[in-house]
Design a protein around this motif. Structure first.
Motif, PDB file in Angstrom:
ATOM      1  N   PHE A  17       0.992  -1.146   3.628  1.00 55.74           N
ATOM      2  CA  PHE A  17       2.175  -0.659   4.314  1.00 55.74           C
ATOM      3  C   PHE A  17       2.850  -1.174   5.755  1.00 55.74           C
ATOM      4  O   PHE A  17       3.539  -1.583   6.007  1.00 55.74           O
ATOM      5  CB  PHE A  17       3.738  -0.439   3.651  1.00 55.74           C
ATOM      6  CG  PHE A  17       4.109  -0.169   2.417  1.00 55.74           C
ATOM      7  CD1 PHE A  17       4.986  -1.037   1.894  1.00 55.74           C
ATOM      8  CD2 PHE A  17       3.690   0.851   1.473  1.00 55.74           C
ATOM      9  CE1 PHE A  17       5.021  -1.961   0.544  1.00 55.74           C
ATOM     10  CE2 PHE A  17       3.293   0.448  -0.092  1.00 55.74           C
ATOM     11  CZ  PHE A  17       4.750  -0.108  -0.257  1.00 55.74           C
ATOM     12  N   LEU A  18       1.670  -0.603   6.714  1.00 55.44           N
ATOM     13  CA  LEU A  18       2.106  -1.050   8.252  1.00 55.44           C
ATOM     14  C   LEU A  18       1.205  -1.547   8.878  1.00 55.44           C
ATOM     15  O   LEU A  18       1.502  -2.209   9.540  1.00 55.44           O
ATOM     16  CB  LEU A  18       2.033   0.574   9.097  1.00 55.44           C
ATOM     17  CG  LEU A  18       2.950   1.688   8.610  1.00 55.44           C
ATOM     18  CD1 LEU A  18       2.723   2.545   9.244  1.00 55.44           C
ATOM     19  CD2 LEU A  18       4.357   1.501   8.577  1.00 55.44           C
ATOM     20  N   ILE A  19      -0.303  -1.934   8.070  1.00 52.57           N
ATOM     21  CA  ILE A  19      -0.887  -2.947   8.738  1.00 52.57           C
ATOM     22  C   ILE A  19      -0.926  -3.229   7.616  1.00 52.57           C
ATOM     23  O   ILE A  19      -0.914  -4.938   7.938  1.00 52.57           O
ATOM     24  CB  ILE A  19      -2.104  -2.096   8.661  1.00 52.57           C
ATOM     25  CG1 ILE A  19      -2.526  -1.126   9.430  1.00 52.57           C
ATOM     26  CG2 ILE A  19      -3.495  -2.864   9.292  1.00 52.57           C
ATOM     27  CD1 ILE A  19      -3.558   0.124   9.377  1.00 52.57           C
ATOM     28  N   LYS A  20      -1.798  -4.148   6.675  1.00 51.87           N
ATOM     29  CA  LYS A  20      -2.246  -5.398   5.502  1.00 51.87           C
ATOM     30  C   LYS A  20      -0.735  -5.634   4.920  1.00 51.87           C
ATOM     31  O   LYS A  20      -0.880  -6.874   5.607  1.00 51.87           O
ATOM     32  CB  LYS A  20      -2.141  -4.356   4.284  1.00 51.87           C
ATOM     33  CG  LYS A  20      -2.787  -5.647   3.129  1.00 51.87           C
ATOM     34  CD  LYS A  20      -4.001  -6.601   3.989  1.00 51.87           C
ATOM     35  CE  LYS A  20      -4.750  -7.195   2.787  1.00 51.87           C
ATOM     36  NZ  LYS A  20      -5.972  -8.563   2.930  1.00 51.87           N
ATOM     37  N   LYS A  21       0.518  -5.046   4.513  1.00 54.25           N
ATOM     38  CA  LYS A  21       1.780  -6.407   4.870  1.00 54.25           C
ATOM     39  C   LYS A  21       2.238  -6.824   5.948  1.00 54.25           C
ATOM     40  O   LYS A  21       2.114  -8.442   5.649  1.00 54.25           O
ATOM     41  CB  LYS A  21       3.126  -5.075   3.844  1.00 54.25           C
ATOM     42  CG  LYS A  21       3.458  -5.996   3.669  1.00 54.25           C
ATOM     43  CD  LYS A  21       4.970  -5.503   2.409  1.00 54.25           C
ATOM     44  CE  LYS A  21       5.883  -5.522   1.381  1.00 54.25           C
ATOM     45  NZ  LYS A  21       6.086  -5.386   1.117  1.00 54.25           N
TER      46      LYS A  21
END
Length: 83
Positions: A17-21
């Motif tokens: 949720f904080l890096i990939k999305k």
């Protein structure tokens, strides 16, 4: 064992949720903007067709398809009087 699985799940959720999305979302927005720009450029490059009336019969024909003789537009060779 449960603590390890829970820790892995939390780490994965934070990573997702904080890096990939956000990266995926930014990439999708960039591709959508590119598609909109290409569509706008394609639309702008289309030439507007002008319809002109045949001097003999009055039929409207595209200026690209019209036969021009002595500065006058004709719809066909027979109307223009050429062979």
């Amino acid at each position: 064992m449960l603590k390890i699985l829970l820790t892995i799940a939390v780490v994965w959720a934070v990573w997702f949720f904080l890096i990939k999305k956000p990266k995926v979302t930014a990439h999708r927005q960039k591709m959508a903007q590119k598609a909109r720009r290409e569509a706008a450029a394609k639309e702008a490059s289309k030439e507007e067709e002008i319809m002109v009336a045949c001097e003999k019969c009055g039929t409207y024909v595209s200026s690209k398809e019209a036969i021009i003789v002595s500065g006058r537009y004709y719809c066909s060779k027979s109307c223009a009087g050429v062979k």
